[in-house]
Scaffold this active site. Structure first.
Site: not given
Length: 302
Positions: A102, A125, A127, A129, A142, A228, A230, A274
């Protein structure tokens, strides 16, 4: 509808090998066919060149004030990607960028933002980030991309990821469920609109997605969407760099991308990141990435 696919086979920003094969896996899964079935003129612009991590020292060019592995190499890749994305936008086509980890978003967003135009961002996402070299527990870039784009991450006194065309109040982070302490504090101090999985549980993906897209397009000249994989639950997308349980379902993800399609006229750029074929099950995550891209560009059941 003209789309130019750009690959960035990079895993310098993460600590797990495999996402460098993501662009090939997504192409192999039939991305071009999915988009052409919608009537899109889909061309492939090839891959950005990426150095091999085995040939580099992750801590070379170290600096005071934190750690960011491969930051010189990541800067070079993002600079080349930015140029490629900018050329696509200038040619009147929509760049569809395939990662890779990412951290490539710093290049995509920089290239999509015009010199005198504002750009809104929706970041799907698990996360945040939103780490910086000073807050990161791992040194992996990332996990710093969004913070860098908004000017919070300094790499040895050089804020090279900063994109002034993107304002915090026009950024929405959707699906958050795994946050480090340092980035949690920075996010709370920011004007970024944060929607966690708890918010999605309470209000549903359609409402959250529409609100996030409204935030990103409020007074801006264009929209960037960063997906992303994930963001989805690992039962749906097992082949990702950093899986986290408790993500959205297959149908919820399509619902969100169908909301993105309602903003196609404002969509400046789109990226899928990702995907890790090494961890995948018969390339199903890459196939899902293709399906979601098709939904974002207008595919409907009826």
């Amino acid at each position: 509808m003209d789309i130019r696919v750009l690959g960035v086979p990079m895993d310098l920003g993460s600590d797990r090998r495999g996402v460098d094969m993501g662009p090939s896996a997504i192409r192999y899964a039939g991305l071009a066919s999915e988009l052409e079935a919608l009537g899109a003129d889909c061309t492939d612009g090839g891959d950005v060149s990426v150095p091999r991590p085995e040939e580099r020292d992750p801590d070379a060019g170290g600096f005071d004030g934190g750690r960011a592995k491969f930051h010189r190499e990541t800067k070079a890749v993002c600079t080349e990607l930015s140029d490629s994305v900018s050329r696509a936008v200038g040619d009147g086509v929509t760049p569809l960028v395939l990662g890779g980890d990412h951290s490539i978003a710093m290049g995509t967003v920089a290239g999509a933002a015009g010199p005198d135009e504002s750009l809104g961002v929706v970041w799907f996402d698990a996360h945040g980030d939103f780490n910086t070299p000073a807050t990161t527990p791992s040194g992996n870039i990332h996990g710093m991309g969004l913070a860098a784009i908004l000017g919070h991450a300094s790499f040895g006194g050089e804020a090279w990821g900063h994109v002034p065309a993107v304002r915090e109040e026009n950024v929405a982070l959707v699906g958050l469920r795994d946050v480090d302490e340092g980035e949690r504090a920075l996010l709370r101090e920011s004007d970024v609109s944060v929607y966690t999985m708890s918010d999605i549980d309470d209000r549903g993906v359609p409402e959250i997605s529409r609100e996030a897209l409204s935030v990103a397009t409020d007074g801006t000249d264009g929209l960037h969407v960063s997906l992303d994989l994930d963001w989805l639950d690992p039962t749906e997308a097992p082949g990702v760099g950093t899986p986290v349980r408790g993500g959205v379902s297959y149908r919820e993800a399509h619902s969100a991308m169908e909301a993105v399609a309602d903003y196609r006229d404002q969509l400046r750029s789109f990226e899928l990141v990702e995907v890790n074929p090494i961890l995948d099950d018969h390339n199903r995550t890459a196939e899902l990435a293709c399906e979601l891209a098709a939904s974002a560009f207008g595919k409907r059941v009826f």
